[in-house]
Write a protein that holds these residues in place. Structure first.
Motif, mmCIF file in Angstrom:
data_model
loop_
_atom_site.group_PDB
_atom_site.id
_atom_site.type_symbol
_atom_site.label_atom_id
_atom_site.label_comp_id
_atom_site.label_asym_id
_atom_site.label_seq_id
_atom_site.Cartn_x
_atom_site.Cartn_y
_atom_site.Cartn_z
ATOM 1 N N ILE A 1 125.921 29.593 36.003
ATOM 2 C CA ILE A 1 125.374 30.461 34.957
ATOM 3 C C ILE A 1 126.244 30.451 33.709
ATOM 4 N N PHE A 2 127.563 30.496 33.898
ATOM 5 C CA PHE A 2 128.455 30.632 32.744
ATOM 6 C C PHE A 2 129.170 29.332 32.402
ATOM 7 N N GLY A 3 128.914 28.281 33.157
ATOM 8 C CA GLY A 3 129.599 27.017 32.896
ATOM 9 C C GLY A 3 130.795 26.851 33.805
ATOM 10 N N MET A 4 131.016 25.636 34.279
ATOM 11 C CA MET A 4 132.142 25.445 35.185
ATOM 12 C C MET A 4 132.802 24.103 34.982
ATOM 13 N N ARG B 1 127.880 39.153 28.665
ATOM 14 C CA ARG B 1 126.478 39.109 28.267
ATOM 15 C C ARG B 1 126.134 40.114 27.178
ATOM 16 N N LEU C 1 134.201 33.912 30.443
ATOM 17 C CA LEU C 1 134.790 34.038 31.776
ATOM 18 C C LEU C 1 135.646 32.808 32.030
ATOM 19 N N ASP D 1 137.527 29.846 34.116
ATOM 20 C CA ASP D 1 137.131 28.971 35.214
ATOM 21 C C ASP D 1 138.365 28.679 36.069
ATOM 22 N N LEU D 2 138.129 28.225 37.280
ATOM 23 C CA LEU D 2 139.245 27.850 38.145
ATOM 24 C C LEU D 2 140.095 26.807 37.419
#
Ligand code: SF4
Ligand code: SF4
Ligand code: SF4
Ligand code: SF4
Ligand code: SF4
Lengths: 290, 308
Positions: free
Chosen positions: A174-177, B82, B91, B93-94
């Motif tokens: 959903i938020f990009g990875m 949001r 957010l 990320d790893l």
């Protein structure tokens, strides 16, 4: 993705009328649709500006009114000593109630995105005929579940969320990875090469948690037509938790045909693959056998 | 974990029966599961601790709890992300230096616009962003610091002032402090100066700095701020608060060694015993209350009889 039965299996045309693709894949198609729709509900907002659900599986707000929160996350938060706002608590209560009613591991097969990956891994493993590897004890997941709660208490933070593949993947979609993909790839490789159904069947603490919610599940798979079983073993091969089938199908330790083991993910794949139509989806009070 | 070995040994005769082998296998596998499970969870815990400090340029949303509490409360749902109308928040990320999945922003990319209704805080379901924050001017996301005095145009004696002008808390969070310019010796420098009691850490100043690399930057408060020892008092502040000096009249110390003992003698003769003259003033706790040393017999004043 787990589309095929065992490659070595003889064609069933002789003994049963050929089943259509729909009959053969019905529950799989429904499940994948469910997983996709859940994902799309979160993506129509960022993609088209049409907001259905905001957030992700960890916590979300649907249509601006319905809060949903992962109860395991709230449990971890409580263990660290933080009391979340009521919206998170209410959200967790709703999710908890839903899965207690429908069946805990319904989450695994109908919502969790990692399930698609591990199903694909299981399918790949069957296709390649890989039989080797070392499977960890199935109880490992419960120890992990306990361990992550202890880790939360000791570190005072949601330690498991740093690596949790379920939220990594869903949040990532959903938020990009980026980095999270390595974890998912790692799970796929582990499931293909090292342990059959290794992650979801033996390690995932989230699956273990939802499994614990499965004792009161109303929706259950049963084997009412079990006398038609010709021991082709297709259902055992395709089931993510094969140990749950035997008691119902072979009347081991029970007489009714219901699969009541909470490990059953209610994925309905056994219904799909069985050419004798032994299985069906029913409720937990349906004790009838044909 | 070696229960698998010790238990059958206590029942030596049964050690080779299938039941016992089965049990040993069972115990071993349970031990392995327990060990593996605990190790994995422990690893996750250690990993989370090792990287728990925020990197210098990651700023939490307004109202975020102190970092350690934040990591306990935030479920990494992205609802704050949001509802931010300016796409400020993202957010992690790893593998990012910020704890996996938690919201933050990088001021030089997109600063916080300090929305009056603070939608990010309202969206947070867990209280990781504290709803006690209702006035965005009270937010303390970070603290700006003019880190590069060598490049800041105002420090070079020019009038840029951009960071000062864009600051939403102008004249409180950033002021321009006038100083003599020693280089030209006839101009002033107006130095942008950040005040921690008003800076919200929104990052508008860092975003707008005209230089290719900002001379003013926003950092998490723990990084940007020093701290005086708790017992330190600033004399001028205490004086202002009490409306006068707290320690009474000052003892005039003798200046010795310039032109013989007489200079010292004269100085000591004017000494007033603190107890005697300070009687009219309220006793001040901070004032040194050492009793006057009686002069040695037969010697007047502080003449040490030292002769070169
Ligand atoms: S076991 Fe875990 S990863 Fe697998 S489907 Fe269930 S929650 Fe998802
Ligand atoms: S105050 Fe406004 S701009 Fe700043 S982070 Fe919150 S929603 Fe975004
Ligand atoms: S809304 Fe709250 S819990 Fe969700 S990511 Fe933002 S800070 Fe964390
Ligand atoms: S970060 Fe900069 S612009 Fe924002 S309040 Fe502080 S000094 Fe002003
Ligand atoms: S905008 Fe940059 S260069 Fe200009 S005064 Fe501020 S810190 Fe200096």
């Amino acid at each position: 993705m787990a589309t095929s039965t065992l490659p070595s299996k003889p064609a069933p045309a002789a003994c049963a009328p050929a089943r259509s693709l729909w009959q053969h894949q019905r529950w799989l198609i429904l499940r994948r649709s469910s997983q996709l729709l859940i994902l799309l509900a979160f993506l129509t907002g960022p993609w088209f500006g049409l907001w259905i659900a905001k957030g992700n599986l960890s916590s979300s707000l649907t249509l601006g009114v319905l809060p949903l929160t992962d109860p395991l996350l709230v449990l971890q938060t409580l263990v660290t000593g933080h009391l979340p706002y009521s919206s998170a608590l209410i959200g967790a209560a709703i999710v908890l109630g839903f899965y207690l009613l429908v069946g805990g591991r319904v989450f695994c097969s109908w919502a969790c995105p990692v399930n698609v990956v591990t199903d694909a891994a299981a399918w790949t493993r069957r296709r390649l005929g890989i039989k080797t590897g070392r499977v960890p004890d199935a109880a490992t997941r419960y120890w992990l579940l306990g361990g992550l709660l202890v880790a939360a208490a000791l570190t005072g933070s949601l330690a498991w969320e740093w690596v949790n593949p379920v939220s990594l993947l869903h949040r990532g979609l959903i938020f990009g990875m980026g980095g999270g993909l390595f974890v998912i790839a790692g799970i796929f490789i582990y499931d293909v090469l090292v342990a059959s159904r290794g992650w979801c069947g033996h390690l995932c603490p989230m699956g273990a948690f939802y499994g614990l919610l499965g004792k009161t599940a109303l929706v259950r798979v049963a084997a009412p037509n079990r006398k038609a079983c010709d021991d082709c073993m297709d259902c055992f091969a395709v089931c993510p938790e094969p140990q749950v089938i035997r008691p119902a199908l072979k009347q081991v330790g029970q007489t009714h045909p219901l699969i009541l083991a909470p490990d059953c993910t209610t994925c309905g794949r056994c219904i799909d693959v069985c050419d004798k139509q032994v299985f069906k989806m029913t409720h937990r009070f349906d004790q009838r056998s044909e | 974990m070696d229960t698998g070995q010790t238990k059958p040994a206590s029942k030596a005769p049964a050690a080779t029966t299938p039941a016992s082998v089965g049990r040993r296998k069972f115990i071993n596998s349970v031990a392995a599961a327990a060990g593996g499970g605990c190790l994995l969870a422990l690893g996750a815990g250690l990993y989370s601790r090792s990287a728990a400090a925020l990197p210098a340029q990651a700023i939490r949303p307004p109202g975020a709890l102190p970092e350690s509490d934040f990591l306990a409360a935030c479920v990494r749902c992205g609802l704050c992300v949001r509802d931010c109308p300016y796409d400020t928040l993202k957010l992690s990320d790893l593998g990012d230096p910020v704890p996996t999945g938690t919201p933050y922003f990088h001021a030089r990319s997109v600063p916080c616009e300090m929305c009056e209704d603070i939608p990010c805080v309202k969206a947070c379901p867990t209280g990781a962003l504290d709803r006690e924050l209702t006035d965005i001017n009270q937010a303390r996301m970070g603290l700006a610091a003019l880190v590069d005095h060598e490049s800041c145009l105002n420090f070079l004696g020019l009038r840029c002032d951009v960071c000062y002008r864009v600051c939403p808390v102008i004249d409180k969070a950033i002021t321009l402090e006038t100083q003599h310019n020693p280089r030209s010796d006839r101009h002033a420098m107006l130095l942008p100066t950040v005040h921690s009691d008003a800076c919200t850490g929104c990052g508008k100043c860092e975003k707008s700095c005209v230089l290719p690399v900002a001379a003013i930057k926003v950092f998490p408060r723990e990084l940007a701020q020093g701290a005086l020892p708790a017992h330190y008092r600033k004399g001028w502040e205490e004086k202002a608060r009490h409306g006068g000096s707290l320690i009474g009249e000052q003892v005039e110390m003798p200046v010795r060694g310039f032109d013989g003992p007489t200079a010292g003698r004269q100085a000591t003769e004017t000494v007033v015993a603190p107890g005697a003259s300070g009687a009219g003033l309220p006793p001040a706790p901070a004032a040194p209350a050492a009793p006057p040393v009686p002069p040695p017999k037969g010697v007047s004043g502080l003449n040490s009889k030292w002769k070169p």
